[in-house]
Structures are given as C-alpha cells and as structure tokens.
Design a protein around this motif. Structure first.
Motif, PDB file in Angstrom:
ATOM      1  N   ASP A  72      20.789  -2.090 -11.339  1.00 61.66           N
ATOM      2  CA  ASP A  72      19.936  -0.951 -10.987  1.00 61.66           C
ATOM      3  C   ASP A  72      18.506  -1.191 -11.454  1.00 61.66           C
ATOM      4  O   ASP A  72      17.537  -0.908 -10.726  1.00 61.66           O
ATOM      5  N   ALA A  73      18.417  -1.733 -12.715  1.00 61.42           N
ATOM      6  CA  ALA A  73      17.092  -2.020 -13.264  1.00 61.42           C
ATOM      7  C   ALA A  73      16.365  -3.067 -12.409  1.00 61.42           C
ATOM      8  O   ALA A  73      15.164  -2.929 -12.121  1.00 61.42           O
ATOM      9  N   ALA A  74      17.142  -4.099 -12.028  1.00 60.27           N
ATOM     10  CA  ALA A  74      16.548  -5.155 -11.187  1.00 60.27           C
ATOM     11  C   ALA A  74      16.094  -4.585  -9.844  1.00 60.27           C
ATOM     12  O   ALA A  74      14.996  -4.898  -9.350  1.00 60.27           O
ATOM     13  N   ASP A  75      16.956  -3.722  -9.287  1.00 56.61           N
ATOM     14  CA  ASP A  75      16.607  -3.076  -8.006  1.00 56.61           C
ATOM     15  C   ASP A  75      15.316  -2.277  -8.159  1.00 56.61           C
ATOM     16  O   ASP A  75      14.423  -2.321  -7.302  1.00 56.61           O
ATOM     17  N   GLU A  76      15.261  -1.542  -9.285  1.00 59.83           N
ATOM     18  CA  GLU A  76      14.095  -0.713  -9.550  1.00 59.83           C
ATOM     19  C   GLU A  76      12.842  -1.585  -9.693  1.00 59.83           C
ATOM     20  O   GLU A  76      11.764  -1.261  -9.158  1.00 59.83           O
ATOM     21  N   GLU A  77      13.061  -2.710 -10.444  1.00 55.36           N
ATOM     22  CA  GLU A  77      11.962  -3.634 -10.671  1.00 55.36           C
ATOM     23  C   GLU A  77      11.461  -4.201  -9.338  1.00 55.36           C
ATOM     24  O   GLU A  77      10.242  -4.266  -9.088  1.00 55.36           O
ATOM     25  N   ILE A  78      12.440  -4.585  -8.523  1.00 57.92           N
ATOM     26  CA  ILE A  78      12.085  -5.128  -7.200  1.00 57.92           C
ATOM     27  C   ILE A  78      11.324  -4.081  -6.383  1.00 57.92           C
ATOM     28  O   ILE A  78      10.305  -4.359  -5.753  1.00 57.92           O
ATOM     29  N   HIS A  79      11.826  -2.865  -6.457  1.00 61.08           N
ATOM     30  CA  HIS A  79      11.209  -1.769  -5.715  1.00 61.08           C
ATOM     31  C   HIS A  79       9.770  -1.547  -6.187  1.00 61.08           C
ATOM     32  O   HIS A  79       8.836  -1.411  -5.373  1.00 61.08           O
ATOM     33  N   GLN A  80       9.634  -1.568  -7.556  1.00 62.97           N
ATOM     34  CA  GLN A  80       8.302  -1.360  -8.127  1.00 62.97           C
ATOM     35  C   GLN A  80       7.352  -2.491  -7.713  1.00 62.97           C
ATOM     36  O   GLN A  80       6.192  -2.249  -7.349  1.00 62.97           O
ATOM     37  N   ALA A  81       7.914  -3.747  -7.799  1.00 66.56           N
ATOM     38  CA  ALA A  81       7.095  -4.918  -7.430  1.00 66.56           C
ATOM     39  C   ALA A  81       6.669  -4.835  -5.965  1.00 66.56           C
ATOM     40  O   ALA A  81       5.524  -5.148  -5.611  1.00 66.56           O
ATOM     41  N   LYS A  82       7.604  -4.378  -5.161  1.00 65.36           N
ATOM     42  CA  LYS A  82       7.330  -4.221  -3.730  1.00 65.36           C
ATOM     43  C   LYS A  82       6.205  -3.213  -3.501  1.00 65.36           C
ATOM     44  O   LYS A  82       5.259  -3.448  -2.745  1.00 65.36           O
ATOM     45  N   LEU A  83       6.369  -2.083  -4.250  1.00 66.10           N
ATOM     46  CA  LEU A  83       5.348  -1.029  -4.133  1.00 66.10           C
ATOM     47  C   LEU A  83       3.977  -1.541  -4.581  1.00 66.10           C
ATOM     48  O   LEU A  83       2.955  -1.295  -3.922  1.00 66.10           O
ATOM     49  N   LYS A  84       4.040  -2.300  -5.720  1.00 69.41           N
ATOM     50  CA  LYS A  84       2.797  -2.834  -6.277  1.00 69.41           C
ATOM     51  C   LYS A  84       2.159  -3.802  -5.280  1.00 69.41           C
ATOM     52  O   LYS A  84       0.937  -3.763  -5.044  1.00 69.41           O
ATOM     53  N   ALA A  85       3.005  -4.664  -4.708  1.00 73.81           N
ATOM     54  CA  ALA A  85       2.508  -5.648  -3.740  1.00 73.81           C
ATOM     55  C   ALA A  85       1.920  -4.944  -2.521  1.00 73.81           C
ATOM     56  O   ALA A  85       0.849  -5.333  -2.013  1.00 73.81           O
ATOM     57  N   GLN A  86       2.628  -3.891  -2.117  1.00 78.46           N
ATOM     58  CA  GLN A  86       2.132  -3.116  -0.963  1.00 78.46           C
ATOM     59  C   GLN A  86       0.777  -2.493  -1.276  1.00 78.46           C
ATOM     60  O   GLN A  86      -0.156  -2.533  -0.477  1.00 78.46           O
ATOM     61  N   GLU A  87       0.743  -1.919  -2.507  1.00 76.52           N
ATOM     62  CA  GLU A  87      -0.512  -1.288  -2.936  1.00 76.52           C
ATOM     63  C   GLU A  87      -1.639  -2.305  -2.992  1.00 76.52           C
ATOM     64  O   GLU A  87      -2.772  -2.051  -2.529  1.00 76.52           O
ATOM     65  N   ALA A  88      -1.272  -3.495  -3.589  1.00 76.68           N
ATOM     66  CA  ALA A  88      -2.287  -4.563  -3.719  1.00 76.68           C
ATOM     67  C   ALA A  88      -2.776  -5.019  -2.349  1.00 76.68           C
ATOM     68  O   ALA A  88      -3.993  -5.196  -2.130  1.00 76.68           O
ATOM     69  N   ALA A  89      -1.797  -5.163  -1.438  1.00 76.80           N
ATOM     70  CA  ALA A  89      -2.158  -5.615  -0.082  1.00 76.80           C
ATOM     71  C   ALA A  89      -3.055  -4.582   0.589  1.00 76.80           C
ATOM     72  O   ALA A  89      -4.059  -4.927   1.231  1.00 76.80           O
ATOM     73  N   GLN A  90      -2.637  -3.304   0.376  1.00 72.89           N
ATOM     74  CA  GLN A  90      -3.425  -2.223   0.982  1.00 72.89           C
ATOM     75  C   GLN A  90      -4.847  -2.181   0.410  1.00 72.89           C
ATOM     76  O   GLN A  90      -5.832  -2.053   1.141  1.00 72.89           O
ATOM     77  N   GLN A  91      -4.874  -2.338  -0.938  1.00 71.30           N
ATOM     78  CA  GLN A  91      -6.170  -2.324  -1.624  1.00 71.30           C
ATOM     79  C   GLN A  91      -7.042  -3.475  -1.143  1.00 71.30           C
ATOM     80  O   GLN A  91      -8.236  -3.297  -0.874  1.00 71.30           O
ATOM     81  N   SER A  92      -6.400  -4.659  -1.057  1.00 69.58           N
ATOM     82  CA  SER A  92      -7.135  -5.850  -0.608  1.00 69.58           C
ATOM     83  C   SER A  92      -7.671  -5.654   0.814  1.00 69.58           C
ATOM     84  O   SER A  92      -8.827  -5.969   1.110  1.00 69.58           O
ATOM     85  N   ALA A  93      -6.787  -5.068   1.645  1.00 66.52           N
ATOM     86  CA  ALA A  93      -7.200  -4.827   3.040  1.00 66.52           C
ATOM     87  C   ALA A  93      -8.378  -3.854   3.088  1.00 66.52           C
ATOM     88  O   ALA A  93      -9.359  -4.065   3.820  1.00 66.52           O
ATOM     89  N   GLU A  94      -8.224  -2.800   2.232  1.00 57.50           N
ATOM     90  CA  GLU A  94      -9.311  -1.813   2.200  1.00 57.50           C
ATOM     91  C   GLU A  94     -10.605  -2.427   1.700  1.00 57.50           C
ATOM     92  O   GLU A  94     -11.695  -2.160   2.237  1.00 57.50           O
ATOM     93  N   GLU A  95     -10.449  -3.269   0.649  1.00 57.30           N
ATOM     94  CA  GLU A  95     -11.625  -3.938   0.090  1.00 57.30           C
ATOM     95  C   GLU A  95     -12.312  -4.798   1.151  1.00 57.30           C
ATOM     96  O   GLU A  95     -13.543  -4.778   1.316  1.00 57.30           O
ATOM     97  N   GLN A  96     -11.451  -5.543   1.848  1.00 52.42           N
ATOM     98  CA  GLN A  96     -11.990  -6.423   2.903  1.00 52.42           C
ATOM     99  C   GLN A  96     -12.669  -5.615   3.997  1.00 52.42           C
ATOM    100  O   GLN A  96     -13.737  -5.972   4.504  1.00 52.42           O
TER     101      GLN A  96
END
Lengths: 164, 271
Positions: A72-96
């Motif tokens: 469950d923790a790993a799933d959560e971690e993966i989910h969080q990492a996914k969210l973070k990556a999504q956020e980062a990608a979104q932020q990067s896209a917005e920055e660009q």
C-alpha cells in the motif's frame, strides 16, 4: 453372623468390600490412570499443535498484513511520484509556455520598436528629401525670374494688349 | 464344495452322537429338588465352598475373587503389553480401552463436574466388575461344595452379600463426596438418602438373582437345555450385564455429583 435374614454374612460382606477395594485400586493404577494420562497427553499434544498452528497462522497473517502495508505504501509512493511528475511536467509546460509568451511579447515589442524606428527614419528621410527638394526648387526658382516680376510682366503685357 | 459337504456331515454326525450319548447315559440322579435348588440360589445355606480352609463362603464369594483376579490380570497384561505401545492414531484395542475409560470419565464429569476424579475411577472399577461379573456366569466354571456336590459358580452379584457390599460401598463413596465438599455437614446431607444403600443393594441383587433363577430353572430340566440357553443365557446375560452396569454406575455418579455439589448460599438481603 448367620442370624441375619437372607443368610446375610457380615464377614463375607467385608471380604467383598476388601475385594472391591483391591479391584478399584488395581484397576485405577493399572488401567484407568495410565489410559487417562495418555488421553491427556494426546490432548495436550494436539492442543499444542493447534496453538502452534494458530501462532503460525497469526505470524503469517502479520507478515501478510506487513507486506500489504508495504504494498500500500509503495502504491501510495508511486501515486505520489506520479502526481509529482505530472505536476512537474505541467509546471515545465507552463514555464515553457510562459517563456514562449514572454519571448513572443518581446519579439512583438522589438518589432514594434523597430517598425517605429523605421517609420521615424523614413519620415525623417522623406522630410529631409522634401526639404532638399524644396531647397532645390527654391534655389531653381531663385535662379530663374522672380515670379512676381514675371507676374507683373505678364500683367503689363496683358494691359497693353487690351489697350490695343 | 465336496469338502464342505463332508465337513457338514461330520458336524451333524457329531451332534447326533453326542445327543444320543447324553440321553442314553442317563443322569446319576438329582442331588436336590427344584425347590431346594431355587432356595439355595437365594440363600446359599446349603451349597457353600471352602475358602482355603479358612472359612466356608457362598459360591458368589469365590466368583468375586475370580472376577477380580481375572480383571487385575487382564489390566496388568494391558499395562505391560498394550499401554506402552499406545499411538496418537489409535488401533482397535487402544480405541476400545480409551472408550471404556472415556465412557466412565465422561459420565463422572457430566454428573459431578466439581469432583470427578475419584468417582470416575470408582465407577470404572465397579462398572468393569458388574459387567465381567455378570458375564462370568456364562463360563459355567465348576467348583465343589463342602458337601462334595459340583456347583456352577454364579455371578458374584447374585449373592446377597456381594450385592449388599457393592451397594453399601457405593453409598460410602457417595458419602465421601459429600464429606470432601461440605465436611461434616456432608454426612448429614448423605444420611437423608438413607434408603440409597438398601435400594442400590437390592436392585442389584434382585436383578442378578432373577437372571440366575431363570437360568437355574431352565437348566434344571434337560429338555430345556437345548437351543433355549443360547437365548436365555447369552443374550439375556449380555443385555443384563450392560443394563446393570449402566444403572449402578450412573446412579452412583449422579448421587455423588448431587452430594458433592458446592452449596450456593443466597445473598442476604440488606434492610
């Protein structure tokens, strides 16, 4: 002791008692106690086995729960990492995007400035050209007859003609 | 097939030969009438047996000693040869022994949940004694009376002394339960059931004696001695042994449980 009815004999009753006491004691020590002890031993053995099995089951359940928690923790971690990556990608896209917008804005401003500058330069150049042409025209005119005099001449020529 | 027929023919011939021999030989004559025989079966004042030169006793006394000796010998052999080889997955004999012990143990626990160790051991011994003692009469072991007459040893409990001994000993066992639980008050509680030893003794005596009398009656007449004893003796005695064993052990356990039950004093109401 034969005076009792039904030929009851107290001595024989006592002998029967003795016989029964011997039998009770003998059977207790030879059969009843060892068999009961064995039954109890077997019950203990199976109870122990059952407890052992229950313990193992509890341990397995605990391990299962621990693994489940880890999963469950790993799933959560993966989910969080996914969210973070999504956020980062979104932020990067917005920055660009912002960068592109800024660049476009800058280009636009620069283009406007340049256009303004060109316009002013063209205006200045055309004014200069006009001034130059005017000066040349003036100069040409100055070099030729005074128009007023010419006008006057023409006007005089006209009066003479009318008098004729 | 041929061999089977031959064996059958030999068997039938042997039966006929023995029957003819029995009928032709004749009887040396009866030493006692049927009335005397029946009377003696109840009172045992005629046919008595010498006990190692110490005392003349009723035949039931000898039967009792023989039954006890047989039971103790069997128990000793089982203790030495069988019990040490008990397995956790029991065999047939082990299962039989465990069931016999377990039956009386469960009976004791069920009837007297507070104190069952002593009564369990007691009813086990008494149950074995009544069961084997009742079946003992089937063996037809012969003994010589003090008068020199041959006698078939009866079931021990068809002797009034044995029945009284067992009834009173069971009563004492019951009283001991009351004393162990309630001290001296337990004796008073047990004395209220004063009819118990009498009823226990005479129930046993009556039941066993009636079986003995019927058997005596049947065997007294030669013409009834064929086929009929198979039903009268074997089946009735087997059933009889089971019923008497169950009745006495169950009653003893029940009364023991009642006597040894802890008293529940009602809480005093506060004013």
């Amino acid at each position: 002791m034969t005076n009792l009815p039904l030929n009851i004999d107290l001595q024989q009753i006592l002998l029967h008692w003795m016989n029964l006491v011997i039998l009770t004691g003998g059977l207790y020590f030879l059969l009843y106690k060892p068999v009961k002890a064995f039954i109890a031993k077997r019950e203990d053995y199976y109870r122990e086995r059952e407890m052992e099995a229950a313990g193992k089951l509890a341990e397995a359940e605990r391990i299962h729960a621990a693994y489940q928690a880890k999963m469950d923790a790993a799933d959560e971690e993966i989910h969080q990492a996914k969210l973070k990556a999504q956020e980062a990608a979104q932020q990067s896209a917005e920055e660009q995007l912002n960068q592109a917008r800024t660049m476009a804005q800058q280009l636009l401003v620069h283009a406007r400035t340049e256009a303004e500058h060109d316009k002013e330069q063209i205006l200045r150049s055309s004014q200069r050209e006009l001034r130059k042409l005017a000066a040349e025209a003036t100069k040409k005119l100055a070099m030729e007859k005074d128009p007023f005099d010419h006008f006057l001449d023409l006007a005089e020529e006209g009066a003479k003609h009318e008098e004729r | 097939m041929k061999q089977h027929k031959k064996a059958l023919a030999v068997w039938l011939a042997a039966i006929l030969l023995l029957l003819a021999g029995a009928l032709l030989t004749g009887s040396p004559g009866r030493s006692e009438s049927v009335q005397e025989s029946m009377r003696d079966a109840v009172l045992h004042n005629l046919n008595q047996i010498d006990l190692l030169g110490l005392k003349t006793v009723n035949p039931g006394m000898i039967s009792a000693f023989l039954v006890t000796a047989f039971l103790l010998l069997a128990a000793l052999l089982l203790r030495i040869l069988v019990i040490p080889r008990f397995q956790y997955a029991p065999g047939k004999l082990q299962m039989l022994l465990e069931e016999a012990v377990g039956l009386f143990d469960r009976m004791a626990r069920g009837s007297s949940p507070h104190r069952f160790r002593f009564v369990g051991a007691y009813i086990f011994a008494v149950g074995a004694y009544i069961f084997v003692g009742t079946l003992f009469e089937l063996l037809g072991i012969q003994a010589a009376t003090t008068l020199g007459h041959p006698i078939t040893l009866p079931a021990p409990l068809s002797d009034v002394n044995a029945a009284i001994a067992l009834g009173t000993l069971s009563y004492l066992a019951i009283v001991s339960g009351g004393v162990a639980e309630h001290g001296i008050k337990g004796v008073g509680k047990a004395l209220k059931e004063f009819s118990l030893p009498i009823s226990m003794s005479f129930r046993l005596f009556g039941a066993l004696l009636s079986g003995l009398l019927v058997t005596e009656l049947v065997y007294y007449y030669v013409s009834l001695s064929f086929v009929l004893p198979v039903i009268v003796a074997v089946l009735f005695t087997l059933l009889h042994a089971l019923v008497q064993t169950y009745v006495l052990t169950m009653l003893t356990a029940l009364y023991y449980g009642e006597m040894s039950e802890p008293s529940h004093k009602p809480a005093k109401k506060r004013a």
